[in-house]
Design a protein around this motif. Structure first.
Motif, short mmCIF file in Angstrom:
data_model
loop_
_atom_site.label_atom_id
_atom_site.label_comp_id
_atom_site.label_asym_id
_atom_site.label_seq_id
_atom_site.Cartn_x
_atom_site.Cartn_y
_atom_site.Cartn_z
N ASN A 22 1.68 -1.22 0.18
CA ASN A 22 0.42 0.23 -0.65
C ASN A 22 1.04 0.93 0.09
N ILE A 23 1.34 1.76 -1.72
CA ILE A 23 2.20 2.47 -1.51
C ILE A 23 1.61 4.37 -1.15
N GLY A 24 0.19 4.41 -1.41
CA GLY A 24 -1.13 5.19 -0.39
C GLY A 24 -0.53 5.55 0.63
N GLN A 25 -0.89 4.57 1.42
CA GLN A 25 -0.86 4.85 2.88
C GLN A 25 0.55 5.34 3.81
N PHE A 26 1.70 4.70 2.93
CA PHE A 26 2.57 4.34 3.03
C PHE A 26 2.79 6.23 2.85
N LEU A 27 2.72 6.75 1.77
CA LEU A 27 3.17 8.07 1.35
C LEU A 27 2.59 9.10 2.24
N VAL A 28 1.05 9.26 2.34
CA VAL A 28 0.47 9.87 4.04
C VAL A 28 0.65 10.00 5.41
N THR A 29 0.81 8.33 5.70
CA THR A 29 0.98 7.87 6.94
C THR A 29 2.22 7.82 7.19
N SER A 30 3.08 7.23 6.26
CA SER A 30 4.28 6.44 7.23
C SER A 30 4.33 4.89 7.87
N SER A 31 2.75 4.02 7.40
CA SER A 31 2.49 3.12 8.00
C SER A 31 3.16 2.28 6.85
N VAL A 32 3.44 0.76 7.39
CA VAL A 32 3.29 0.50 5.90
C VAL A 32 2.09 -0.87 6.45
N GLU A 33 2.14 -1.01 5.00
CA GLU A 33 0.66 -2.30 5.36
C GLU A 33 1.22 -3.36 3.46
N ALA A 34 1.22 -4.58 4.68
CA ALA A 34 0.89 -5.01 3.13
C ALA A 34 0.14 -6.89 3.02
#
Length: 173
Positions: A34-46
């Motif tokens: 999930n690159i969108g969530q990483f760019l917005v909140t810096s959380s890592v989601e796979a």
């Protein structure tokens, strides 16, 4: 004498012919980031997704965030079930049902003790929707999705909602 040979040839040839609505799909597994969530909140989601057939899949998601007071806590894991409604197999518009177990901290102000942290862990159930596009080779995907869930426990969090959103890139194997 020619008619029996022609008839035999047609019968044998018909065993070799098969008709299918879609080409044979071999890449049943997909991993996504999930690159969108990483760019917005810096959380890592796979996420992982297994295709049961052309229009149904099951999967799971795991995420981590270094801010325990963020909207969905600092750690989460959960399953999902998706149904695809596009013309192409395994892509197009989809609807999903998901579950999510997540942990975090809730900050609140107390008149006597100042600001306090309350650690929590809870389970949420929800519904989501989105769209997925795949390349011609069916190897790479782009997905946009969103969903809303409701916490089912503990009692302090039952009136609270959680949401999911993402812009993911994936690889099928």
């Amino acid at each position: 004498m020619k008619k029996p040979f022609i008839l035999l040839f047609i019968i044998i040839s018909s065993f070799k012919l098969t008709g299918q609505a879609y080409p044979r799909l071999e890449n049943d597994h997909e991993i996504k980031f999930n690159i969108g969530q990483f760019l917005v909140t810096s959380s890592v989601e796979a996420s992982y997704e297994y295709y049961i057939n052309e229009d149904t899949s099951i999967g799971g998601t795991i995420y981590a965030d270094n801010d325990a007071t963020d909207y969905n806590g600092n750690f989460g894991i959960g399953p999902n079930l998706r149904a695809y409604f596009g013309y192409a197999p395994r892509s197009g518009f989809f609807a999903e049902a998901f579950g999510l177990y997540y942990t975090g901290e809730d900050e609140f102000d107390s008149d006597d003790l100042g600001t306090r942290n309350n650690d929590y862990n809870t389970i949420a159930l929800g519904l989501g929707a989105g769209a997925k596009w795949a390349t011609r080779s069916e190897r790479f995907t782009l997905e946009i999705n969103g969903g809303l869930g409701r916490n089912v426990n503990p009692k302090d969090f039952q009136n609270m909602f959680m949401y999911r959103a993402g812009l993911s890139i994936g690889f099928r194997f």
